[in-house]
Design a protein around this motif. Sequence first.
Motif, PDB file in Angstrom:
ATOM      1  N   ASN A 111       0.841  -1.195   0.000  1.00 27.95           N
ATOM      2  CA  ASN A 111       0.000   0.000   0.000  1.00 27.95           C
ATOM      3  C   ASN A 111       0.879   1.249   0.000  1.00 27.95           C
ATOM      4  OD1 ASN A 111       0.573   0.625   2.918  1.00 27.95           O
ATOM      5  ND2 ASN A 111      -0.476  -1.350   3.154  1.00 27.95           N
ATOM      6  N   ASP A 113       0.971   3.587   2.193  1.00 26.21           N
ATOM      7  CA  ASP A 113       1.520   3.902   3.503  1.00 26.21           C
ATOM      8  C   ASP A 113       2.919   3.314   3.671  1.00 26.21           C
ATOM      9  OD1 ASP A 113      -0.809   5.278   4.706  1.00 26.21           O
ATOM     10  OD2 ASP A 113      -1.769   3.319   4.474  1.00 26.21           O
ATOM     11  N   GLU A 114       3.132   2.116   3.145  1.00 27.47           N
ATOM     12  CA  GLU A 114       4.446   1.492   3.254  1.00 27.47           C
ATOM     13  C   GLU A 114       5.485   2.260   2.442  1.00 27.47           C
ATOM     14  OE1 GLU A 114       2.990  -3.090   4.157  1.00 27.47           O
ATOM     15  OE2 GLU A 114       4.042  -2.653   2.291  1.00 27.47           O
ATOM     16  N   ASP A 196      -0.376   6.776   7.056  1.00 28.65           N
ATOM     17  CA  ASP A 196      -0.402   6.094   8.349  1.00 28.65           C
ATOM     18  C   ASP A 196       0.928   5.366   8.550  1.00 28.65           C
ATOM     19  OD1 ASP A 196      -0.788   4.507  10.559  1.00 28.65           O
ATOM     20  OD2 ASP A 196      -2.731   3.731   9.946  1.00 28.65           O
ATOM     21  N   ARG A 199       0.674   1.684   9.856  1.00 27.71           N
ATOM     22  CA  ARG A 199       0.338   0.757   8.772  1.00 27.71           C
ATOM     23  C   ARG A 199       1.546   0.587   7.850  1.00 27.71           C
ATOM     24  NH1 ARG A 199      -3.419   1.510   3.790  1.00 27.71           N
ATOM     25  NH2 ARG A 199      -4.183  -0.595   3.413  1.00 27.71           N
ATOM     26  N   VAL A 202       4.238  -1.944   8.965  1.00 27.83           N
ATOM     27  CA  VAL A 202       3.925  -3.371   8.833  1.00 27.83           C
ATOM     28  C   VAL A 202       4.886  -4.026   7.840  1.00 27.83           C
ATOM     29  CG1 VAL A 202       2.144  -5.003   8.037  1.00 27.83           C
ATOM     30  CG2 VAL A 202       1.520  -3.071   9.502  1.00 27.83           C
ATOM     31  N   HIS A 229       5.674   3.113  16.783  1.00 31.68           N
ATOM     32  CA  HIS A 229       4.481   3.224  17.619  1.00 31.68           C
ATOM     33  C   HIS A 229       4.678   4.282  18.703  1.00 31.68           C
ATOM     34  CE1 HIS A 229       1.821  -0.268  16.444  1.00 31.68           C
ATOM     35  NE2 HIS A 229       2.907  -0.516  15.733  1.00 31.68           N
TER      36      HIS A 229
END
Length: 235
Positions: A111, A113-114, A196, A199, A202, A229
């Motif tokens: 995605n 976000d990555e 994000d 996300r 990940v 985080h």
Amino acid sequence: MLFRFLILAALVPLAACQTTTASAPEKASAASFEPLPFRGAASTAGFSTVVARVEPVAERECRRRTRGVNCDYKILVDDRPNQPSNAYQTVDKEGRPLIVFTKALLNEAQNGDEIAFVMGHEAAHHIEGHLQSTQTNAAVGALILSGLVAASGADPSLISNAVDVGAMLGSRTYSKQYELEADRLGTIIAHNAGFDPIRGAVFFQRIPDPGDAFLGTHPPNQDRIRIVHQTARGF
């Protein structure tokens, strides 16, 4: 003899771990790369769209956090065949910062976000001055180790090898710390660009974990996810 044995042991090549976000050790020529449209799993966001949103944010952060630094990023895709999944930050011969993705990494991303997180991470390396710091650390390491070897009465060949080993050891002195610093600022850049970062991080769950290897270039994936985080909790 023991000292000489230890130096010879240090000259044995170390196993390299597969990385996904690393600063390139050498300057790259912009002519070697061709910007390409994004064709991977994150094509719904579109690579060009990610670039259009992240690049101005990264440049704004660069200007805000630095003085006298070229903040005009150029985002490129390395389309040479058989390149591993990777992204890195370097500079061209004029000192302009480059962020380079390989096609393999883009094809693995799931995605936008990555991609945004990786882009923010590489932009952060430039803002934090990690490339220059690594080069300085390498030079210091080469000087110290070669000096010690020379003082032991070693022959020129061993001294020459010690320069290379010292440079490698020096360059890795703070490499894990630099990666975590880039993850922290990369999280901020991705967030401020409207993506994000949690996300995006990940991505770390799908790549080989380098663990906490001695003289490794990257920290454990879990440490990297943790700092993302922690940083995101401040938004």
